[in-house]
Motif scaffolding. Structure first.
Motif, mmCIF file in Angstrom:
data_model
loop_
_atom_site.group_PDB
_atom_site.id
_atom_site.type_symbol
_atom_site.label_atom_id
_atom_site.label_comp_id
_atom_site.label_asym_id
_atom_site.label_seq_id
_atom_site.Cartn_x
_atom_site.Cartn_y
_atom_site.Cartn_z
ATOM 1 N N MET A 1 0.850 -1.162 0.000
ATOM 2 C CA MET A 1 0.000 0.000 0.000
ATOM 3 C C MET A 1 0.902 1.233 0.000
ATOM 4 O O MET A 1 1.772 1.397 0.840
ATOM 5 N N ASP A 2 0.690 2.106 -0.973
ATOM 6 C CA ASP A 2 1.427 3.362 -1.069
ATOM 7 C C ASP A 2 0.497 4.495 -0.658
ATOM 8 O O ASP A 2 -0.603 4.630 -1.188
ATOM 9 N N VAL A 3 0.957 5.317 0.290
ATOM 10 C CA VAL A 3 0.144 6.422 0.800
ATOM 11 C C VAL A 3 1.021 7.668 0.916
ATOM 12 O O VAL A 3 2.157 7.589 1.380
ATOM 13 N N LEU A 23 3.944 9.819 -8.695
ATOM 14 C CA LEU A 23 3.594 8.644 -7.896
ATOM 15 C C LEU A 23 2.721 7.680 -8.698
ATOM 16 O O LEU A 23 1.961 8.111 -9.572
ATOM 17 N N PRO A 24 2.784 6.392 -8.387
ATOM 18 C CA PRO A 24 1.901 5.440 -9.059
ATOM 19 C C PRO A 24 0.426 5.803 -8.842
ATOM 20 O O PRO A 24 0.068 6.330 -7.778
ATOM 21 N N GLU A 25 -0.408 5.533 -9.811
ATOM 22 C CA GLU A 25 -1.839 5.857 -9.748
ATOM 23 C C GLU A 25 -2.512 5.210 -8.534
ATOM 24 O O GLU A 25 -3.454 5.745 -7.971
ATOM 25 N N ARG A 26 -2.016 4.066 -8.118
ATOM 26 C CA ARG A 26 -2.631 3.348 -6.991
ATOM 27 C C ARG A 26 -2.338 4.019 -5.641
ATOM 28 O O ARG A 26 -2.920 3.656 -4.622
ATOM 29 N N THR A 27 -1.443 4.984 -5.614
ATOM 30 C CA THR A 27 -1.086 5.666 -4.366
ATOM 31 C C THR A 27 -2.286 6.432 -3.824
ATOM 32 O O THR A 27 -2.925 7.191 -4.543
#
Length: 195
Positions: A1-3, A23-27
């Motif tokens: 998990m990227d936050v 940053l990656p889109e999933r962040t």
């Protein structure tokens, strides 16, 4: 998990846009910021604009609004284990369900009960000047405070709180966290605030 958790004045948000774009889109990007015209500049955020919607537009990606309505002293010292009767609750608003889920898990991990406060467009209910802002509410009181939020009068109450603080700080007083909480509850919470 990227936050990524953003805790900067709104006037600095655009400076972070290039970093956020990399940053990656999933962040999951969490916005803890609040607009104060005395600090950020009058008209910096257009009138009737929801702060975190504006932040998302500046960054070019969805954001989550969380941790914005708790004072630093309460954040540092009032986290409690799940089930503690004195545990405070914090609203979390987002458009992407996965982002909201991640942010709610993090709010819980910091010792506060996460409350689903709806979409980002509804996050104005947790902005400065509203009944849940700076008033340290339990999960029993938070939903009603969000519901009672008054969009038209919130900026007036926000500015009144700032004036009270500035007045006391201007005469050399250094009010403590309990005093600050009392001011927020008196001005923003209204007469029927129940913690």
């Amino acid at each position: 998990m990227d936050v990524l958790v953003l805790s900067v004045p709104l006037s600095d948000i655009s400076k972070l846009a290039p970093l956020v774009a990399s940053l990656p889109e999933r962040t999951t990007v969490v916005d803890t910021s609040n607009f104060y015209p005395q600090r950020d500049g009058e008209g910096f955020v257009p009138a009737d604009t929801v702060e975190s919607v504006w932040v998302g537009e500046q960054l070019g990606r969805p954001v989550v609004k969380a941790w914005n309505c708790i004072g630093s002293a309460s954040l540092a010292s009032n986290g409690r284990p799940s089930g503690d009767p004195e545990r405070l609750a914090l609203p979390v608003a987002a458009d992407r369900e996965e982002d909201k889920k991640v942010a709610m898990e993090l709010v819980e991990a910091t010792g506060f009960t996460a409350h689903d406060a709806g979409t980002l467009a509804e996050s104005w209910r947790q902005q400065p000047g509203t009944p849940c802002y700076g008033t340290d509410l339990s999960i029993g009181a938070l939903p009603a405070a969000l519901e009672r939020a008054d969009r038209e009068n919130a900026p007036i109450r926000r500015d009144l709180v700032v004036q009270v603080f500035a007045n006391w700080l201007g005469v050399g007083a250094n009010p403590d966290a309990e005093w600050s909480l009392g001011i927020a509850r008196s001005i923003c919470g209204g007469p029927d605030l129940r913690v």
